[in-house]
Scaffold this active site. Sequence first.
Site, short mmCIF file in Angstrom:
data_model
loop_
_atom_site.label_atom_id
_atom_site.label_comp_id
_atom_site.label_asym_id
_atom_site.label_seq_id
_atom_site.Cartn_x
_atom_site.Cartn_y
_atom_site.Cartn_z
N ASP A 152 56.76 -1.92 21.35
CA ASP A 152 58.15 -1.50 21.54
C ASP A 152 58.21 -0.22 22.38
O ASP A 152 59.10 -0.04 23.21
CB ASP A 152 58.83 -1.26 20.18
CG ASP A 152 58.77 -2.51 19.31
OD1 ASP A 152 59.06 -3.60 19.83
OD2 ASP A 152 58.42 -2.39 18.13
N HIS A 179 60.46 -3.35 13.62
CA HIS A 179 59.82 -4.08 14.72
C HIS A 179 60.48 -5.44 14.94
O HIS A 179 59.82 -6.43 15.19
CB HIS A 179 58.32 -4.22 14.42
CG HIS A 179 57.54 -4.92 15.48
ND1 HIS A 179 57.46 -4.46 16.78
CD2 HIS A 179 56.78 -6.04 15.44
CE1 HIS A 179 56.69 -5.29 17.49
NE2 HIS A 179 56.27 -6.25 16.71
#
Length: 315
Positions: A152, A179
């Site tokens: 990410d 996530h």
Amino acid sequence: SKKPRVAVLGAAGGIGQPLALLLKASPLIGELSLYDIVGTEGVAADLSHIDSSVKVSSATGAEKLSDALYGCDLVVIPAGVPRKPGMTRDDLFNINASIVRDLCAAVAKYCPQAWVAIISNPVNSTVPIAAEVFKRAGTYDPRKLLGVTKLDVLRANMFIAEAIGKAPESVSVPVIGGHAGVTILPLLSQATPRVDVSAEKAKALTERIQDAGTEVVKAKAGKGSATLSMAYAAAKFAESCVLALQGQAVVECAYVESHLTDLPFFASQVRLGPSGVEEYLPLGRFSELEAKGFEALKSELRGSIQKGIDFVRKG
Ligand code: APR
């Protein structure tokens, strides 16, 4: 000091293989222990011809898991099934939850001191699952259990670098929360260098980062989810863990047990040292967009955490 022994569980998979390759090529690793339920020997034989000093061993099947884990300092877990089009990360839940639970039970038994880095999705739930398993086994050290959210961060760095016309290597964006989807919260207002874009553009960038996994799922058209970029992120993260284990302070974003918010697990910037997470960096000031995003992610993240805990408690 002796270079660490690192295990990859799920080493023959789409993430596992390139991850094993990158770790085999890493000057920081001593031994690489590869484990999968199928195909591990082929991957190990292939990698063993590369002229690096990293010692590669392989083990296949549950009865060999103890060999794979013995003496490991760090265990990286990409075992599981990947997301297919139309599948949400939560659709994977039952299969991957069982895999992570069983692998972590073995970690508790065979290398209870090891750091554990979890990639298997949904990470928002699989990390709480691992925590619950370790608690039951009496081996839980929250400082050593890390959900890998570095992809990410790489995505945020890359997309923002493109947007502001800077080299991606020079951009650094903290990403907090979880996530999956809206739980991924990039803090553009805390990026280096400063990101000066309109509120509208910031919102669009945030949404692209949150949905980036789906871009790959769609482009792979039925053949799986992100593997190469995930492996790259995981290898960099594993190298940071190894540096920390050996006494170097490093800062990474990771999804960990945390008291920074009222959520029991939360991704944020943490300082890693020899005993694991040694400092939780403050979240800092949020922009208006980020404050909204933070409020919006709470219920989903809380639900995913509880789902993981319930899976172990009730399962
Ligand atoms: N123990 C060890 N390995 C296992 C087990 C298990 N119990 N069950 C499955 N595996 C292995 C598979 O044999 C395979 O080699 O895990 C590997 C998974 O590889 P892929 O199916 O190619 O999946 P991949 O794309 O690598 O994704 C794995 O990571 O990002 C997440 O959502 C993704 O949860 C998924 C995981």
